[in-house]
Structures are given as C-alpha cells and as structure tokens.
Design a protein around this motif. Structure first.
Motif, PDB file in Angstrom:
ATOM      1  N   HIS A  21      -6.909  -0.353  -3.508  1.00 59.61           N
ATOM      2  CA  HIS A  21      -6.974  -0.142  -2.055  1.00 59.61           C
ATOM      3  C   HIS A  21      -8.074   0.853  -1.684  1.00 59.61           C
ATOM      4  O   HIS A  21      -8.845   0.614  -0.751  1.00 59.61           O
ATOM      5  CB  HIS A  21      -5.631   0.365  -1.517  1.00 59.61           C
ATOM      6  CG  HIS A  21      -4.520  -0.623  -1.624  1.00 59.61           C
ATOM      7  ND1 HIS A  21      -3.746  -0.747  -2.753  1.00 59.61           N
ATOM      8  CD2 HIS A  21      -4.059  -1.534  -0.745  1.00 59.61           C
ATOM      9  CE1 HIS A  21      -2.851  -1.688  -2.558  1.00 59.61           C
ATOM     10  NE2 HIS A  21      -3.015  -2.189  -1.346  1.00 59.61           N
ATOM     11  N   ASN A  22      -8.130   1.959  -2.396  1.00 62.97           N
ATOM     12  CA  ASN A  22      -9.131   2.991  -2.086  1.00 62.97           C
ATOM     13  C   ASN A  22     -10.536   2.509  -2.419  1.00 62.97           C
ATOM     14  O   ASN A  22     -11.467   2.706  -1.626  1.00 62.97           O
ATOM     15  CB  ASN A  22      -8.819   4.288  -2.844  1.00 62.97           C
ATOM     16  CG  ASN A  22      -7.515   4.902  -2.384  1.00 62.97           C
ATOM     17  OD1 ASN A  22      -7.303   5.116  -1.209  1.00 62.97           O
ATOM     18  ND2 ASN A  22      -6.633   5.172  -3.331  1.00 62.97           N
ATOM     19  N   ARG A  23     -10.713   1.862  -3.570  1.00 63.25           N
ATOM     20  CA  ARG A  23     -12.024   1.335  -3.947  1.00 63.25           C
ATOM     21  C   ARG A  23     -12.501   0.317  -2.923  1.00 63.25           C
ATOM     22  O   ARG A  23     -13.668   0.306  -2.536  1.00 63.25           O
ATOM     23  CB  ARG A  23     -11.963   0.684  -5.339  1.00 63.25           C
ATOM     24  CG  ARG A  23     -11.907   1.696  -6.459  1.00 63.25           C
ATOM     25  CD  ARG A  23     -11.761   1.032  -7.813  1.00 63.25           C
ATOM     26  NE  ARG A  23     -10.333   0.802  -8.037  1.00 63.25           N
ATOM     27  CZ  ARG A  23      -9.812  -0.311  -8.530  1.00 63.25           C
ATOM     28  NH1 ARG A  23     -10.580  -1.317  -8.874  1.00 63.25           N
ATOM     29  NH2 ARG A  23      -8.524  -0.423  -8.695  1.00 63.25           N
ATOM     30  N   PRO A  81      -0.572   8.310  -2.034  1.00 61.22           N
ATOM     31  CA  PRO A  81      -1.991   8.370  -1.656  1.00 61.22           C
ATOM     32  C   PRO A  81      -2.730   9.395  -2.513  1.00 61.22           C
ATOM     33  O   PRO A  81      -2.126  10.341  -3.016  1.00 61.22           O
ATOM     34  CB  PRO A  81      -1.960   8.794  -0.192  1.00 61.22           C
ATOM     35  CG  PRO A  81      -0.621   9.395   0.027  1.00 61.22           C
ATOM     36  CD  PRO A  81       0.307   8.821  -0.995  1.00 61.22           C
ATOM     37  N   LEU A  82      -4.016   9.176  -2.671  1.00 61.86           N
ATOM     38  CA  LEU A  82      -4.843  10.136  -3.393  1.00 61.86           C
ATOM     39  C   LEU A  82      -5.006  11.398  -2.559  1.00 61.86           C
ATOM     40  O   LEU A  82      -4.995  11.343  -1.328  1.00 61.86           O
ATOM     41  CB  LEU A  82      -6.224   9.550  -3.683  1.00 61.86           C
ATOM     42  CG  LEU A  82      -6.299   8.383  -4.658  1.00 61.86           C
ATOM     43  CD1 LEU A  82      -7.745   7.903  -4.780  1.00 61.86           C
ATOM     44  CD2 LEU A  82      -5.752   8.753  -6.022  1.00 61.86           C
ATOM     45  N   LEU A  91     -10.121  11.462  -3.513  1.00 63.51           N
ATOM     46  CA  LEU A  91     -10.839  10.462  -2.719  1.00 63.51           C
ATOM     47  C   LEU A  91     -12.334  10.778  -2.655  1.00 63.51           C
ATOM     48  O   LEU A  91     -13.172   9.870  -2.770  1.00 63.51           O
ATOM     49  CB  LEU A  91     -10.279  10.400  -1.297  1.00 63.51           C
ATOM     50  CG  LEU A  91      -9.162   9.405  -1.044  1.00 63.51           C
ATOM     51  CD1 LEU A  91      -8.594   9.577   0.344  1.00 63.51           C
ATOM     52  CD2 LEU A  91      -9.605   7.987  -1.277  1.00 63.51           C
ATOM     53  N   GLU A 101       0.827  -1.208   0.000  1.00 67.96           N
ATOM     54  CA  GLU A 101       0.000   0.000   0.000  1.00 67.96           C
ATOM     55  C   GLU A 101       0.862   1.259   0.000  1.00 67.96           C
ATOM     56  O   GLU A 101       0.551   2.245  -0.665  1.00 67.96           O
ATOM     57  CB  GLU A 101      -0.925  -0.004   1.215  1.00 67.96           C
ATOM     58  CG  GLU A 101      -1.871   1.180   1.239  1.00 67.96           C
ATOM     59  CD  GLU A 101      -2.783   1.180   2.445  1.00 67.96           C
ATOM     60  OE1 GLU A 101      -3.940   1.579   2.271  1.00 67.96           O
ATOM     61  OE2 GLU A 101      -2.344   0.789   3.543  1.00 67.96           O
ATOM     62  N   GLU A 123     -15.272   8.357  -4.061  1.00 64.29           N
ATOM     63  CA  GLU A 123     -16.392   7.924  -3.224  1.00 64.29           C
ATOM     64  C   GLU A 123     -17.733   8.294  -3.873  1.00 64.29           C
ATOM     65  O   GLU A 123     -18.667   7.492  -3.890  1.00 64.29           O
ATOM     66  CB  GLU A 123     -16.296   8.530  -1.828  1.00 64.29           C
ATOM     67  CG  GLU A 123     -17.407   8.050  -0.924  1.00 64.29           C
ATOM     68  CD  GLU A 123     -17.212   8.432   0.528  1.00 64.29           C
ATOM     69  OE1 GLU A 123     -18.243   8.551   1.218  1.00 64.29           O
ATOM     70  OE2 GLU A 123     -16.059   8.580   0.976  1.00 64.29           O
ATOM     71  N   ARG A 171     -11.698   0.043   0.336  1.00 63.33           N
ATOM     72  CA  ARG A 171     -12.099   0.678   1.597  1.00 63.33           C
ATOM     73  C   ARG A 171     -13.447   1.392   1.463  1.00 63.33           C
ATOM     74  O   ARG A 171     -14.306   1.276   2.328  1.00 63.33           O
ATOM     75  CB  ARG A 171     -11.027   1.663   2.043  1.00 63.33           C
ATOM     76  CG  ARG A 171      -9.833   0.992   2.661  1.00 63.33           C
ATOM     77  CD  ARG A 171      -9.009   2.016   3.440  1.00 63.33           C
ATOM     78  NE  ARG A 171      -7.920   1.348   4.099  1.00 63.33           N
ATOM     79  CZ  ARG A 171      -6.676   1.301   3.627  1.00 63.33           C
ATOM     80  NH1 ARG A 171      -6.369   1.892   2.504  1.00 63.33           N
ATOM     81  NH2 ARG A 171      -5.730   0.667   4.296  1.00 63.33           N
ATOM     82  N   ILE A 172     -13.598   2.137   0.368  1.00 53.15           N
ATOM     83  CA  ILE A 172     -14.847   2.881   0.158  1.00 53.15           C
ATOM     84  C   ILE A 172     -16.019   1.919   0.000  1.00 53.15           C
ATOM     85  O   ILE A 172     -17.068   2.095   0.626  1.00 53.15           O
ATOM     86  CB  ILE A 172     -14.725   3.820  -1.058  1.00 53.15           C
ATOM     87  CG1 ILE A 172     -13.724   4.951  -0.752  1.00 53.15           C
ATOM     88  CG2 ILE A 172     -16.089   4.389  -1.450  1.00 53.15           C
ATOM     89  CD1 ILE A 172     -13.304   5.763  -1.967  1.00 53.15           C
TER      90      ILE A 172
END
Length: 172
Positions: A65-67, A27-28, A33, A22, A37, A69-70
């Motif tokens: 990773h972001n997708r 990071p975005l 982000l 990660e 979302e 978590r969201i």
C-alpha cells in the motif's frame, strides 16, 4: 495455506485499495515512511506490489500500500504480482496471508494474536475443527516463532482487552 504467486510483467491491472484490508496492518511511522520514500526515489520500487482478484473482480492491493502510493505520487513505475489462493479464496484468507507476510518484517504479540484469530476463523469457514494447540502450531510455523510465543501473545492481547481504564472521581 498454500498460495500461488503470478508475476505480471507486461500488463498490470488497475489496482485498488480495499480500506478493510489496509486497516488490517499497522501504519508505518513517519520516519519509516520518509525512509521508504527516499529509497523508492533513489532505487525505484524493488519489491512488486502484490494483489488478489477479489470476488467483485477488483485487483486489490494486499502487500505494498505504501509503495503504491509513493510510486504513484512520484510517477515511478513498479511491477505487480498476483497472489492466487489455492483453497478457500476469501477475505479471511487474504488477511491471514497479509499478516503472515508482515511477520518477517514487523513483529509483535498483536500480530501473532491476530494471526491465531484469523486462522481460527478460516478453519471454521472451512468446517475444520482445530484445537488451540493446532492453531498455535500452524501460526508458529508461518511466523517462525514457537507455539508458546503464539499462546503468550494471545494471552497478552486478551488481558489488554479485559483491562479497562479506571476512572477515579475527584471530590472537591
């Protein structure tokens, strides 16, 4: 580096986040982000979460990773895809693949320099000796840039590392 992507439509494994992987990517920004979302909430997860099976048997996320978590926070379903590496199945290969996938999304000299560093490491792990020019050519093909762009990116990143902030002492 050749990979084989397998879609898992019926059953997704329990995905985990490897912090080392990660941290490999930037990071975005907050606005990015928030937009992601909003889009996931509106359209769902349109791009599958990609993972590899690590040597420890865990299904580790390598793209999304972001997708992930969201979608979990919003209780939105998603599809997954397993990425299998045909040769040299190591974390170095995974890191290189991650940067290669991001090269089309987010660009920058830092990414190209990191790709060259990882590919050099990967070739050493394989016992292959490659010239810098050969590494630059391979990275350039994977990132869709010129070999000279890779060389310049490495030079920029190297010069950043050698530059140290000067501390000037103020005398009263």
């Amino acid at each position: 580096m050749k990979t084989n992507v397998v879609t898992n439509l019926d059953k997704s494994p329990r995905l985990t986040i490897n912090r080392e992987l990660e941290k490999e990517l930037e990071p975005l920004e907050t606005s990015q982000l928030e937009l992601l979302e909003y889009l996931i909430n509106r359209d769902g997860v349109t791009d599958p979460i990609k993972y590899w099976i690590a040597p420890n048997g865990q299904a580790e996320i390598i793209d999304g990773h972001n997708r992930y978590r969201i979608a979990n926070r919003l209780h939105i379903p998603y599809q997954t895809m397993e990425v299998k590496f045909d040769t040299h199945y190591t974390i170095t290969a995974v890191k290189y693949w991650m940067h290669k996938m991001q090269a089309g999304r987010r660009d920058g000299s830092k990414r190209l320099a990191r790709m060259a560093e990882l590919l050099t490491q990967l070739k050493l792990e394989l016992g292959e000796i490659k010239s810098k020019a050969a590494i630059h050519r391979e990275v350039s093909e994977d990132a869709n840039v010129t070999p000279d762009a890779v060389k310049k990116a490495e030079q920029r990143e190297a010069s950043k590392e050698t530059e140290k902030p000067s501390k000037t002492l103020k005398t009263p």
